[in-house]
Design a protein around this motif. Sequence first.
Motif, short mmCIF file in Angstrom:
data_model
loop_
_atom_site.label_atom_id
_atom_site.label_comp_id
_atom_site.label_asym_id
_atom_site.label_seq_id
_atom_site.Cartn_x
_atom_site.Cartn_y
_atom_site.Cartn_z
N SER A 53 8.36 7.51 -1.50
CA SER A 53 7.68 7.09 -0.27
C SER A 53 6.33 6.47 -0.54
CB SER A 53 7.51 8.30 0.67
OG SER A 53 6.82 9.34 0.01
N ASP A 54 5.74 6.70 -1.73
CA ASP A 54 4.42 6.16 -2.05
C ASP A 54 4.48 4.89 -2.90
OD1 ASP A 54 3.23 8.26 -0.69
OD2 ASP A 54 3.14 9.53 -2.48
N VAL A 55 5.66 4.37 -3.15
CA VAL A 55 5.81 3.20 -4.01
C VAL A 55 5.89 1.95 -3.14
CG1 VAL A 55 7.25 2.06 -5.72
CG2 VAL A 55 6.98 4.54 -5.78
N PRO A 425 0.34 4.18 8.44
CA PRO A 425 -0.36 4.57 9.68
C PRO A 425 -0.17 6.03 10.04
CG PRO A 425 1.58 3.26 10.17
CD PRO A 425 1.42 3.21 8.69
N ASN A 426 1.00 6.61 9.69
CA ASN A 426 1.25 8.03 9.93
C ASN A 426 2.36 8.49 8.99
OD1 ASN A 426 3.83 7.41 11.25
ND2 ASN A 426 2.55 6.67 12.95
N HIS A 427 2.77 9.75 9.12
CA HIS A 427 3.73 10.30 8.17
C HIS A 427 5.11 9.66 8.28
CE1 HIS A 427 5.29 12.53 11.64
NE2 HIS A 427 6.34 12.81 10.89
N ALA A 428 5.43 9.05 9.40
CA ALA A 428 6.78 8.54 9.62
C ALA A 428 6.95 7.07 9.23
CB ALA A 428 7.18 8.71 11.08
N ARG A 489 9.43 1.41 5.60
CA ARG A 489 10.14 2.67 5.47
C ARG A 489 9.87 3.53 6.70
NH1 ARG A 489 7.96 2.52 0.05
NH2 ARG A 489 9.58 1.81 -1.38
N TYR A 490 10.93 4.12 7.22
CA TYR A 490 10.84 5.00 8.38
C TYR A 490 11.39 6.35 7.97
CZ TYR A 490 11.71 6.92 13.05
OH TYR A 490 11.74 7.73 14.17
#
Length: 690
Positions: A53-55, A425-428, A489-490
């Motif tokens: 998720s961080d790539v 912008p947020n976790h999702a 990514r969602y």
Amino acid sequence: MYKRSILFTSLSLAGCAVFADDNLDELMSMSLEELSMLDVAVETASKFSQKVSDVPASVYVLSSERIQRSGATNIQEALALVPGMYVTKWDENTYHVSSRGFHDGLYNKMLVMVDGRSVYSPIYGGVYWSALDYVLADIERIEVIRGASGAIWGGNAANGVVNIITKSAQDTQGTYMTGTAGRYNAYDYSLRHGLQLDEDLYARAFYKSKSNPSYLNNSASKWKTDTAGIEVSRKLTDSSWQFRVGGTKLAHDAEVWTFTYDRNDPYNQPVTISIDNERIRVDSAYVQLNHQKQLDSSSLINTSFWVDHVKDESPDAPGEYTTVDLESNYSTALSAKHDLIAGIGLRYVGLRFTESWQDADLFTLTGYSRSYDIDKANDYIANVFAQSTYQISEQLSSVLGVKGEYFEQNKTFELSPQLRLLYTPNHAHRFWTGIGRAVVTPSYMDSNSIYQQSYIEWYGGTPYGSTYLTLPNEKLKNESVWTGELGYRYMPSERVELDGMVFYSRYDNIRGNDCFDSLVYQGYEHLWFCFVSDDYQATTSGVELAAHYQAADNLSFYATYSYLRVDADWDKGTYSNGGNESSLSLPSQHLATLQTLWSINKNWQWDFALKYNNTRYTDEMRADYDIPGRVTLDDVTPHVTLDTRLGWRKNDSAPLVELVVQKMFASEIYDSWSLYPNEQLAYVRLSHEF
């Protein structure tokens, strides 16, 4: 001494035929969060571990469970589940694996590694997939980076990087056995044994043997592959190392057609034909040593060294090739917001060719072969790279990197930069974009081999032959590509993930063939000539989507879709008046997959893999491949195939029994311009771990 004798004994017993498969207890007990892609850490994107998720790149991970439950019998078939990955086969043992276009048999735009060791062929820069094999249960995951990745990985990482990461020796303790039997006398069996040698010292050894028919017929000759390896590793508080040694032996019989022309005939056209069987062998061996040292709480140094040797008797790459690679990289946290990784590397490639062009007889030619205008070559590649990751704000981060490489083969120096941004912008929700460059140097097949392919036609009962000679070009420029990507990514929860991206790439100096329409040498009227050239450019554009839905604790869905368009241009080559840009172009390609993993109860599992292929070729290419009596591109129509796997285990300590059916209900379906159509295949697999 006793433990070491067990290790030796396991290698000795590996030659025995046994039957079994993997223990899924650990996988079946994992939580939803652990199974979710949210918790997967990858190493290929930056050479150090970070969450998917961080790539800020198009990353996809195939987990061990998905590989084992996909019904795939090898790594190539498993890769078909990756978005945008195009996997077809010419026959039952020859696979073509490519990404984002240029789907030829000598695909050179994707770097493939096993545990960080490149498995490319130094002769043509691609992968000899027929000789790449492993115990599937011992693969931890396969990480795939699509798009240009030259800033980290360098040459050949133009359209992607595939890193096959195996499980550690510590995680593969005990004995594992598996055996598979299928139609047409196909079988494989594997044995792996792991043990603890000391408090922090672990080892494992494995052996795998496989026999597969050349084509789907009981009388077909068999391809026999034997693969073995040993790993020893130690993990301490601040350091670790892994030592690996292994190799593969592949052998098969090939039908060789020989065309003999009448030297006294003024047109050299009537021929006599003889057909013989020839034993082809490809042997390879490697040694690899990796070392990691934690210098302090924020600094790490990695060093890797490997040697690979191949002895090849195949018609495409006859000779012996040795690769020696040494690289080291250093990563550190310069501050709470700023990470840096830098490294250097040196690679040596030594080549010795066994088929010389000077020995060729143009009046006695086989169906196809390659010979070389040099006897040997020594090649060096040196590189240095640096990459910075900076947290600009709480929501925005950047990746900036560049790699410089010197290629001794054509004495060039290339820079491969990349810039990427990630907005969270947020976790999702996560938005990312990137641009990067990568290069591909000319292979020795392009610069120094003469490729010969002969055809036969019958007129009035008399055979007439034509031979196409593709001549090399030592003045080829490096291929290069600039790729821009935009992704999203969602990930609202552990149960749902959606990953989508669009890309656009511009290629220069693409490898292709320029052919003469009417060049005839007196006395050699059966010969037609082409030249390898770099007179081609191309643009590609596309969309790649991936989704994961955990419908219940025992039911998962994984879906992918990709669209691709390739537009190639020819700069009117120097040597000829006929180009092949139509064979490089693709008006459209739609690929889709749907994989379901269903654990009905603790005893039964039922899984499916649905695959859709809709590839449209240019009209010119359809005409070029319209050969009477052969498969044409008109036979390659949109189609869906279905693989299914049914697994049963009586209890946690019992063997696992599996029934795998591939290409269900497939009949006369072609994935590409290949020799044989798809056919429904069934396998029975028995496995046990203890």
